[in-house]
Write an enzyme that holds these catalytic residues in place. Structure first.
Site, PDB file in Angstrom:
ATOM      1  N   HIS A   1      38.482  -4.728  18.514  1.00 26.92           N
ATOM      2  CA  HIS A   1      38.050  -5.073  19.876  1.00 26.92           C
ATOM      3  C   HIS A   1      36.713  -4.395  20.200  1.00 26.92           C
ATOM      4  O   HIS A   1      35.769  -5.044  20.666  1.00 26.92           O
ATOM      5  CB  HIS A   1      39.141  -4.630  20.858  1.00 26.92           C
ATOM      6  CG  HIS A   1      38.835  -4.898  22.297  1.00 26.92           C
ATOM      7  ND1 HIS A   1      39.463  -5.898  23.015  1.00 26.92           N
ATOM      8  CD2 HIS A   1      37.989  -4.291  23.176  1.00 26.92           C
ATOM      9  CE1 HIS A   1      39.010  -5.893  24.261  1.00 26.92           C
ATOM     10  NE2 HIS A   1      38.107  -4.924  24.380  1.00 26.92           N
ATOM     11  N   GLU A   2      36.615  -3.084  19.942  1.00 27.83           N
ATOM     12  CA  GLU A   2      35.393  -2.361  20.282  1.00 27.83           C
ATOM     13  C   GLU A   2      34.232  -2.772  19.377  1.00 27.83           C
ATOM     14  O   GLU A   2      33.097  -2.927  19.844  1.00 27.83           O
ATOM     15  CB  GLU A   2      35.633  -0.852  20.211  1.00 27.83           C
ATOM     16  CG  GLU A   2      36.721  -0.336  21.149  1.00 27.83           C
ATOM     17  CD  GLU A   2      36.507  -0.718  22.605  1.00 27.83           C
ATOM     18  OE1 GLU A   2      35.341  -0.885  23.027  1.00 27.83           O
ATOM     19  OE2 GLU A   2      37.506  -0.868  23.334  1.00 27.83           O
TER      20      GLU A   2
ATOM     21  N   ILE B   1      31.908 -12.936  -4.814  1.00 23.69           N
ATOM     22  CA  ILE B   1      31.207 -11.680  -4.575  1.00 23.69           C
ATOM     23  C   ILE B   1      30.485 -11.310  -5.862  1.00 23.69           C
ATOM     24  O   ILE B   1      31.117 -11.148  -6.908  1.00 23.69           O
ATOM     25  CB  ILE B   1      32.174 -10.561  -4.153  1.00 23.69           C
ATOM     26  CG1 ILE B   1      32.911 -10.945  -2.865  1.00 23.69           C
ATOM     27  CG2 ILE B   1      31.422  -9.249  -3.958  1.00 23.69           C
ATOM     28  CD1 ILE B   1      33.971  -9.943  -2.446  1.00 23.69           C
TER      29      ILE B   1
ATOM     30  N   VAL C   1       8.986  -5.311   8.795  1.00 27.49           N
ATOM     31  CA  VAL C   1       7.944  -5.626   7.814  1.00 27.49           C
ATOM     32  C   VAL C   1       8.526  -6.608   6.803  1.00 27.49           C
ATOM     33  O   VAL C   1       9.739  -6.613   6.563  1.00 27.49           O
ATOM     34  CB  VAL C   1       7.432  -4.362   7.086  1.00 27.49           C
ATOM     35  CG1 VAL C   1       6.737  -3.423   8.049  1.00 27.49           C
ATOM     36  CG2 VAL C   1       8.566  -3.644   6.362  1.00 27.49           C
TER      37      VAL C   1
ATOM     38  N   GLU D   1      29.291  -9.049  -8.281  1.00 29.13           N
ATOM     39  CA  GLU D   1      29.646  -7.661  -8.540  1.00 29.13           C
ATOM     40  C   GLU D   1      29.005  -7.155  -9.824  1.00 29.13           C
ATOM     41  O   GLU D   1      28.529  -7.927 -10.652  1.00 29.13           O
ATOM     42  CB  GLU D   1      31.174  -7.529  -8.616  1.00 29.13           C
ATOM     43  CG  GLU D   1      31.864  -7.887  -7.301  1.00 29.13           C
ATOM     44  CD  GLU D   1      33.314  -8.290  -7.498  1.00 29.13           C
ATOM     45  OE1 GLU D   1      34.164  -7.730  -6.807  1.00 29.13           O
ATOM     46  OE2 GLU D   1      33.579  -9.165  -8.336  1.00 29.13           O
TER      47      GLU D   1
ATOM     48  N   HIS E   1      34.736  -9.451  27.294  1.00 24.19           N
ATOM     49  CA  HIS E   1      36.163  -9.610  27.547  1.00 24.19           C
ATOM     50  C   HIS E   1      36.486 -11.069  27.854  1.00 24.19           C
ATOM     51  O   HIS E   1      35.675 -11.790  28.440  1.00 24.19           O
ATOM     52  CB  HIS E   1      36.600  -8.743  28.725  1.00 24.19           C
ATOM     53  CG  HIS E   1      36.759  -7.300  28.376  1.00 24.19           C
ATOM     54  ND1 HIS E   1      36.491  -6.283  29.258  1.00 24.19           N
ATOM     55  CD2 HIS E   1      37.149  -6.697  27.222  1.00 24.19           C
ATOM     56  CE1 HIS E   1      36.720  -5.123  28.668  1.00 24.19           C
ATOM     57  NE2 HIS E   1      37.115  -5.351  27.435  1.00 24.19           N
TER      58      HIS E   1
END
Length: 619
Positions: free
Chosen positions: A333-334, A408, A468, A410, A343
């Site tokens: 949430h934060e 991904i 840049v 890797e 909210h």
């Protein structure tokens, strides 16, 4: 292609259901008992890897309410960075930093077979612990603490008894975007990761003294890893990946003033991150875990849309005892506020009784984002373009053995375009994750038509005057790390100075707080900061508001003007008691010609503010 071990575990249901039991999550009034029975079955051609304790993929078979369930799990391979570190302090204040091994970890994400809307976050460190969503309902599983037994409890979140009836709040008080167009219905905004560009948040967690009193406790580390793993699973539909690059423990004392005032603590934490932590460890965001009980039943607080900003890319989360999933929802949430999400209002909906961005934490916290949150997030990325989170970790920063086909790229792979059925990369052999004959590259901003671009080719343009451009080296398909303009360079027609890639000016801060019609108030309004009053001050010490020195008045409280014909007071801009944390002039803001505000709310010479031998701002 690397072979992985497939493990099948049968969970035999015990012949009774319990009526009430005290588990890690609390008092559970209804549960099932199951016995995991591990059955190892190596697929044809697979090779056992004896050095690896925890397999990359696993499968569990068990029953829920008498019906068979197949749970597929895959190790969360971006949970830790390769340079993951832990920092402790000696009683005399000396710092000690170590790099514990985290490659062979035991934290997984998953899904239920034949349930397209299912999900799971599981720790397999000591038995099976975590949660999974099945047919729209949340279930938890954890080992029962019985001697010589493999018994586990499975229960629904709704069966955990509530601790109290007091509403728990988020400390962020801003409401909604000024919408340019109607928000789409939830049915039009089904959240899938394919809708969003992949972003990586390189996170440092600080464990304050109230939570870190047992600094050598393995349980504290386990708690943190489980929480971050669950938060990652919540963010998966938005293609947001949180990589833990460090944890710092304040064992003997807090390095900031942690008080019951959430907004004061947030300000202190933001200042400490900008002036201290950023000089020691490169990261995108810092989060403070605390056991402090804040005023107004506040569970967490952050700066709205502060991601990648030195002072504002921080959150504070109150840990919820052993209810790690609840803490993970607060964390998500934060972090979402820091990514520009507001909210939820009354017209915001998701496929649950409440959504992640509800201002009040539900008795049964949701993992789903509302239509409004999706709209907010898309708009935030377009408007703010936060630079740091679009830098994926280098291949060597992703730990644990590579898995071909997971998309991904890797260490050890030449490319990874997903499964052979889904691969759309003409340079990459999806079956082997090797380049096709004649191809020099298959991924990267410096790769074009399977060839590495010539040296000097721009691969990342400057986003604004405080950034840049980066250029290809001619030797690698990867674009070099994003670099920023030197701190202190004039920007926006000399209205500000570059600071860590931003050009902080008061006008933009007013617009961020109060909308596009807002502007900076007259200079005379800032004289209020000489009083040390409720609305005018420079900083707080032990809850007392300290007035600004005359030369520092433009580094204290921010005064904005609403350019509305109905506004008769040129110094009148309302901040409620819960808004104080967001009403201060940001560090790095121009306060006079040739001067900027530092973290101590002082207006100082710009050249003095940015003197540094480490490449980091000393503001």
């Amino acid at each position: 292609m690397m072979q992985v071990l497939l493990v099948t575990i049968s969970l035999a249901v015990f012949p009774y259901q319990g009526s009430s039991i005290i588990l890690e999550s609390g008092n559970v009034n209804d549960y099932e008992v199951v016995y995991p029975q591990k059955v190892t079955a190596l697929p044809k051609g697979a090779v056992q890897q004896p050095e690896q304790k925890y397999e990359d993929t696993m499968q569990y078979e068990f029953e829920v309410n008498g019906e068979p369930v197949v749970l597929h799990l895959e190790k969360n391979k971006i949970l830790f960075s390769e340079d993951y570190s832990e920092t402790h302090y000696y009683p005399d204040g000396r710092e000690i930093t170590t790099n514990p091994p985290v490659e062979d970890h035991c934290y997984y994400h998953g899904r239920i077979q034949n349930d397209a809307h299912s999900s799971a976050s599981i720790s397999a460190c000591n038995g099976l612990k975590g949660h999974f969503k099945l047919r729209g309902e949340m279930y938890f599983i954890e080992p029962l603490k019985l001697s010589n037994s493999e018994a586990h409890a499975v229960y629904k979140y709704e069966n955990i008894e509530k601790e109290d009836e007091i509403p728990k709040m988020c400390g962020v008080t801003q409401t909604n975007w000024e919408s340019d167009k109607p928000i789409k219905k939830a049915s039009q905004l089904v959240s899938t990761s394919a809708q969003f560009n992949k972003i990586f948040i390189e996170l440092v967690i600080i464990v304050d003294h109230s939570m870190a009193k047992k600094c050598n406790s393995t349980a504290t580390n386990t708690k943190i890893y489980e929480i971050v793993n669950s938060a990652n699973e919540i963010f998966n539909p938005l293609n947001i990946h949180v990589t833990l690059i460090g944890v710092e423990f304040w064992c003997d004392r807090d390095l900031i003033n942690v008080t019951s005032s959430a907004d004061e603590t947030l300000n202190s934490f933001g200042e400490w991150r900008a002036s201290d932590l950023m000089t020691r460890k490169s990261h995108d965001n810092a989060l403070l875990f605390t056991d402090m009980r804040f005023d107004l039943n506040t569970l967490g607080i952050t700066f709205l849309a502060g991601m990648c900003q030195a002072y504002r890319s921080v959150e504070i989360v109150q840990e919820q005892g052993n209810r790690n999933f609840k803490t993970a929802v607060i964390m998500a949430h934060e972090l979402s506020h820091n990514l520009g999400m507001y909210h939820d209002g009354k017209n915001c909906i998701c496929n649950d009784s409440s959504c992640v961005m509800s201002p009040v934490l539900s008795d049964q916290p949701s993992k789903l984002f509302s239509n409004c949150s999706i709209h907010d997030y898309q708009r935030y990325l377009t408007r703010y373009k936060p630079k740091c989170i679009f830098n994926p970790p280098l291949r060597k920063d992703i730990v644990s053995p590579p898995v071909c086909g997971n998309e991904i790229w890797e260490e050890g792979e030449e490319c990874d375009c997903g499964s052979p059925a889904n691969c759309q990369n003409p340079c990459c052999d999806a079956a082997t994750c090797k380049l096709k004959p004649g191809a020099e590259c298959g991924n990267g901003l410096c790769c074009y038509q399977c060839k590495i671009k010539t040296a000097g080719t721009v691969c990342r343009r400057a986003r604004d005057e405080c950034d840049v451009p980066e250029h290809c080296t001619g030797q690698s398909a990867e674009c070099p790390r994003d670099q920023l303009q030197q701190n202190g360079k004039p920007c926006q027609n000399n209205r500000g100075y570059c600071y860590n890639g931003d050009c902080p000016i008061m006008r933009n801060q007013c617009i961020s707080l109060f909308g596009s019609r807002a502007n900076v108030a007259k200079d005379s309004c800032f004289q209020e900061n000489l009083k040390g009053s409720y609305y005018g001050y420079c900083r707080k010490e032990n809850g007392r508001k300290i007035p600004c020195a005359p030369q520092d008045v433009k580094c204290g409280r921010l005064f904005c003007l609403n350019n509305s014909p109905r506004n008769k007071n040129p110094c009148n801009m309302h901040y409620s008691c819960m808004d104080q944390h967001k009403g201060m002039v940001d560090p790095g803001t121009k306060c006079e010609d040739g001067k900027v505000c530092n973290n101590k709310r002082q207006c100082v010479d710009v050249n003095t503010a940015y003197q540094s031998t480490t490449g980091f701002s000393q503001i």
